[in-house]
Design a protein around this motif. Structure first.
Motif, PDB file in Angstrom:
ATOM      1  N   PHE A 222       0.820  -1.211   0.000  1.00 16.83           N
ATOM      2  CA  PHE A 222       0.000   0.000   0.000  1.00 16.83           C
ATOM      3  C   PHE A 222       0.854   1.260   0.000  1.00 16.83           C
ATOM      4  O   PHE A 222       2.011   1.270   0.403  1.00 16.83           O
ATOM      5  N   ILE A 223       0.220   2.328  -0.480  1.00 20.77           N
ATOM      6  CA  ILE A 223       0.736   3.685  -0.373  1.00 20.77           C
ATOM      7  C   ILE A 223      -0.250   4.457   0.486  1.00 20.77           C
ATOM      8  O   ILE A 223      -1.407   4.629   0.090  1.00 20.77           O
ATOM      9  N   ASN A 224       0.177   4.897   1.671  1.00 18.12           N
ATOM     10  CA  ASN A 224      -0.674   5.665   2.584  1.00 18.12           C
ATOM     11  C   ASN A 224      -0.013   7.013   2.856  1.00 18.12           C
ATOM     12  O   ASN A 224       1.035   7.073   3.500  1.00 18.12           O
ATOM     13  N   ILE A 225      -0.623   8.078   2.377  1.00 17.85           N
ATOM     14  CA  ILE A 225      -0.046   9.414   2.500  1.00 17.85           C
ATOM     15  C   ILE A 225      -1.043  10.336   3.183  1.00 17.85           C
ATOM     16  O   ILE A 225      -2.193  10.450   2.754  1.00 17.85           O
ATOM     17  N   SER A 226      -0.588  10.999   4.249  1.00 17.57           N
ATOM     18  CA  SER A 226      -1.457  11.917   4.984  1.00 17.57           C
ATOM     19  C   SER A 226      -0.975  13.360   4.959  1.00 17.57           C
ATOM     20  O   SER A 226      -1.695  14.254   5.427  1.00 17.57           O
ATOM     21  N   SER A 227       0.226  13.613   4.460  1.00 14.00           N
ATOM     22  CA  SER A 227       0.744  14.975   4.402  1.00 14.00           C
ATOM     23  C   SER A 227       1.963  15.006   3.497  1.00 14.00           C
ATOM     24  O   SER A 227       2.390  13.986   2.961  1.00 14.00           O
ATOM     25  N   GLY A 228       2.558  16.195   3.339  1.00 11.63           N
ATOM     26  CA  GLY A 228       3.745  16.348   2.507  1.00 11.63           C
ATOM     27  C   GLY A 228       3.420  16.960   1.155  1.00 11.63           C
ATOM     28  O   GLY A 228       2.260  17.060   0.750  1.00 11.63           O
ATOM     29  N   ASN A 229       4.465  17.357   0.446  1.00  7.17           N
ATOM     30  CA  ASN A 229       4.347  17.955  -0.883  1.00  7.17           C
ATOM     31  C   ASN A 229       5.116  17.100  -1.877  1.00  7.17           C
ATOM     32  O   ASN A 229       6.310  16.846  -1.693  1.00  7.17           O
ATOM     33  N   TYR A 230       4.452  16.678  -2.950  1.00 10.15           N
ATOM     34  CA  TYR A 230       5.016  15.723  -3.897  1.00 10.15           C
ATOM     35  C   TYR A 230       5.000  16.325  -5.299  1.00 10.15           C
ATOM     36  O   TYR A 230       3.979  16.854  -5.744  1.00 10.15           O
ATOM     37  N   TYR A 231       6.135  16.218  -5.964  1.00  8.46           N
ATOM     38  CA  TYR A 231       6.290  16.740  -7.319  1.00  8.46           C
ATOM     39  C   TYR A 231       6.593  15.547  -8.215  1.00  8.46           C
ATOM     40  O   TYR A 231       7.702  15.009  -8.196  1.00  8.46           O
ATOM     41  N   LEU A 232       5.613  15.121  -8.965  1.00  5.24           N
ATOM     42  CA  LEU A 232       5.695  13.905  -9.773  1.00  5.24           C
ATOM     43  C   LEU A 232       5.840  14.315 -11.232  1.00  5.24           C
ATOM     44  O   LEU A 232       4.875  14.720 -11.879  1.00  5.24           O
ATOM     45  N   TYR A 233       7.074  14.222 -11.754  1.00  6.88           N
ATOM     46  CA  TYR A 233       7.393  14.723 -13.082  1.00  6.88           C
ATOM     47  C   TYR A 233       7.935  13.618 -13.970  1.00  6.88           C
ATOM     48  O   TYR A 233       8.834  12.866 -13.581  1.00  6.88           O
ATOM     49  N   ASP A 234       7.424  13.541 -15.178  1.00  2.05           N
ATOM     50  CA  ASP A 234       8.002  12.717 -16.241  1.00  2.05           C
ATOM     51  C   ASP A 234       8.134  11.241 -15.884  1.00  2.05           C
ATOM     52  O   ASP A 234       9.151  10.598 -16.159  1.00  2.05           O
ATOM     53  N   ASN A 235       7.105  10.684 -15.259  1.00  4.06           N
ATOM     54  CA  ASN A 235       7.069   9.250 -14.971  1.00  4.06           C
ATOM     55  C   ASN A 235       6.031   8.576 -15.859  1.00  4.06           C
ATOM     56  O   ASN A 235       5.025   9.180 -16.226  1.00  4.06           O
ATOM     57  N   GLU A 236       6.249   7.305 -16.156  1.00  2.00           N
ATOM     58  CA  GLU A 236       5.227   6.566 -16.890  1.00  2.00           C
ATOM     59  C   GLU A 236       3.985   6.407 -16.018  1.00  2.00           C
ATOM     60  O   GLU A 236       2.860   6.639 -16.469  1.00  2.00           O
ATOM     61  N   ILE A 237       4.177   6.026 -14.743  1.00  2.00           N
ATOM     62  CA  ILE A 237       3.096   5.938 -13.765  1.00  2.00           C
ATOM     63  C   ILE A 237       3.570   6.657 -12.506  1.00  2.00           C
ATOM     64  O   ILE A 237       4.627   6.328 -11.964  1.00  2.00           O
ATOM     65  N   ALA A 238       2.799   7.619 -12.038  1.00  2.00           N
ATOM     66  CA  ALA A 238       3.221   8.387 -10.865  1.00  2.00           C
ATOM     67  C   ALA A 238       3.159   7.552  -9.594  1.00  2.00           C
ATOM     68  O   ALA A 238       4.130   7.468  -8.847  1.00  2.00           O
ATOM     69  N   LEU A 239       1.998   6.944  -9.315  1.00  2.00           N
ATOM     70  CA  LEU A 239       1.798   6.128  -8.117  1.00  2.00           C
ATOM     71  C   LEU A 239       1.263   4.767  -8.540  1.00  2.00           C
ATOM     72  O   LEU A 239       0.241   4.680  -9.219  1.00  2.00           O
ATOM     73  N   LYS A 240       1.932   3.713  -8.077  1.00  2.28           N
ATOM     74  CA  LYS A 240       1.506   2.372  -8.492  1.00  2.28           C
ATOM     75  C   LYS A 240       1.611   1.392  -7.342  1.00  2.28           C
ATOM     76  O   LYS A 240       2.611   1.358  -6.628  1.00  2.28           O
ATOM     77  N   THR A 241       0.573   0.603  -7.142  1.00  2.00           N
ATOM     78  CA  THR A 241       0.666  -0.571  -6.280  1.00  2.00           C
ATOM     79  C   THR A 241       0.354  -1.782  -7.132  1.00  2.00           C
ATOM     80  O   THR A 241      -0.435  -1.725  -8.071  1.00  2.00           O
ATOM     81  N   GLY A 242       0.988  -2.883  -6.820  1.00  2.00           N
ATOM     82  CA  GLY A 242       0.777  -4.066  -7.629  1.00  2.00           C
ATOM     83  C   GLY A 242       1.432  -5.269  -7.002  1.00  2.00           C
ATOM     84  O   GLY A 242       2.186  -5.170  -6.036  1.00  2.00           O
ATOM     85  N   ILE A 243       1.161  -6.397  -7.578  1.00  2.00           N
ATOM     86  CA  ILE A 243       1.623  -7.662  -7.033  1.00  2.00           C
ATOM     87  C   ILE A 243       2.868  -8.118  -7.773  1.00  2.00           C
ATOM     88  O   ILE A 243       2.860  -8.305  -8.979  1.00  2.00           O
ATOM     89  N   SER A 244       3.951  -8.272  -7.033  1.00  2.00           N
ATOM     90  CA  SER A 244       5.143  -8.878  -7.616  1.00  2.00           C
ATOM     91  C   SER A 244       5.032 -10.396  -7.457  1.00  2.00           C
ATOM     92  O   SER A 244       4.203 -10.901  -6.705  1.00  2.00           O
ATOM     93  N   GLN A 245       5.860 -11.112  -8.155  1.00  2.00           N
ATOM     94  CA  GLN A 245       5.827 -12.569  -8.049  1.00  2.00           C
ATOM     95  C   GLN A 245       6.151 -13.022  -6.635  1.00  2.00           C
ATOM     96  O   GLN A 245       5.611 -14.008  -6.144  1.00  2.00           O
ATOM     97  N   GLU A 246       7.014 -12.265  -5.953  1.00  4.27           N
ATOM     98  CA  GLU A 246       7.390 -12.629  -4.589  1.00  4.27           C
ATOM     99  C   GLU A 246       6.256 -12.354  -3.607  1.00  4.27           C
ATOM    100  O   GLU A 246       6.133 -13.013  -2.574  1.00  4.27           O
ATOM    101  N   ALA A 247       5.414 -11.362  -3.906  1.00  2.84           N
ATOM    102  CA  ALA A 247       4.373 -10.959  -2.958  1.00  2.84           C
ATOM    103  C   ALA A 247       3.205 -11.930  -2.926  1.00  2.84           C
ATOM    104  O   ALA A 247       2.522 -12.060  -1.920  1.00  2.84           O
ATOM    105  N   GLY A 248       2.963 -12.579  -4.055  1.00  2.17           N
ATOM    106  CA  GLY A 248       1.842 -13.514  -4.101  1.00  2.17           C
ATOM    107  C   GLY A 248       0.504 -12.795  -4.153  1.00  2.17           C
ATOM    108  O   GLY A 248       0.388 -11.667  -4.625  1.00  2.17           O
ATOM    109  N   ASP A 249      -0.539 -13.418  -3.641  1.00  2.00           N
ATOM    110  CA  ASP A 249      -1.890 -12.870  -3.691  1.00  2.00           C
ATOM    111  C   ASP A 249      -2.094 -11.932  -2.511  1.00  2.00           C
ATOM    112  O   ASP A 249      -2.590 -12.315  -1.463  1.00  2.00           O
TER     113      ASP A 249
END
Length: 288
Positions: A222-249
């Motif tokens: 998970f990505i849990n953000i409650s404060s701060g200032n974020y500058y997301l520049y020139d990324n294919e995907i800015a914020l991503k969560t997903g399952i790696s092979q190691e993480a499983g289901d």
């Protein structure tokens, strides 16, 4: 997303550049037409000399030609690092704090420049500008700053972490605190920051740039953000969560309960599990 004029961001960014250029150790930051932010690391490196200083310098610190090992006999020990080093620094003890005070740490052999086998914190001293940079060939997914367990980024100075091999920052659990400015960058195949979980608690007032990478922040859980200032520049995907092979289901989600997000030239802002994106409480500013 909410659109606002980019004048405020430009004013803030120029303020950072002006204030840093007034220091003996400054960041070589330039605006370009193809990217919101670019850094001349070669010019910056020339300011840091050819020697590294670690305080305290005792039996817990072992220095070889291209390897420095930090292994205090107890937890919760702080080391301050100043100057230049090309090689790898490894921390082996839990809850060690590495305070960077005008330090340029790089590894040109395709390995992490700073690595820990236990939970640790990397912070920047107020008024200092610091770099952690990796480059060279490696067929593994190496990060410039790599922690096996938890990693806290803190301090009130400036910290640049650039992974020219694959990732910028990698650890299982990542948290950011303090009032500093963080510039994190990976490659177009990797992530500026990759982790199992990313957490920022309330009432944090740092700036975090996540730039020029395949993913800005990539978390298996998970990505849990409650404060701060974020500058997301020139990324294919800015914020991503997903399952790696190691993480499983594993369940994964993005919760933005606070914080301000400035975005520019990202192909996609977020990718996560269906109906697990909660942006309520955050402010979004799309830069043109």
């Amino acid at each position: 997303m909410k659109k606002e004029l980019s004048k405020n961001l430009l004013k803030n960014l120029m303020g950072i550049i002006v204030s840093l250029s007034a220091l003996t150790f400054f960041s070589c930051v330039k605006n370009t037409s193809s990217s919101k932010l670019s850094i001349d690391y070669k010019a910056a490196k020339e300011l840091y000399g050819q020697e590294i200083k670690i305080t305290p310098m005792d039996s817990s610190v072992t220095i070889e030609k291209n390897l420095i090992t930090i292994a205090p006999g107890k937890e919760d020990v702080t080391y301050e690092i100043t100057g230049y080093f090309n090689g790898q620094i490894i921390n082996k003890t839990k809850d060690t704090t590495i305070r960077l005070n005008n330090a340029y740490l790089e590894n040109t052999s395709g390995l992490p420049a700073l690595k820990s086998s236990s939970k640790f914190e990397v912070s920047s001293v107020n008024g200092s500008t610091n770099y952690i940079v990796s480059s060279g060939r490696n067929y593994s997914k190496v990060a410039a700053l790599q922690g096996k367990r938890g990693l806290v980024l803190g301090g009130s100075g400036n910290l640049y972490v650039v992974g020219n091999v694959y990732h910028g920052v990698e650890a299982e659990e990542v948290k950011i605190k303090g009032t500093g400015t963080f510039y994190l960058q990976g490659t177009k195949s990797g992530s500026a920051l990759t982790c199992e979980t990313f957490t920022v608690e309330q009432k944090k007032d740092f700036k975090c740039y996540l730039i020029n990478s395949k993913n800005g922040i990539k978390a298996d859980g998970f990505i849990n953000i409650s404060s701060g200032n974020y500058y997301l520049y020139d990324n294919e995907i800015a914020l991503k969560t997903g399952i790696s092979q190691e993480a499983g289901d594993k369940h994964h989600s993005i919760t933005l309960a606070g914080g301000t997000f400035y975005t520019f030239a990202n192909k996609t802002f977020y990718v996560t599990e269906k109906e697990q994106y909660y942006p309520q409480g955050a402010v979004f500013i799309q830069e043109d």
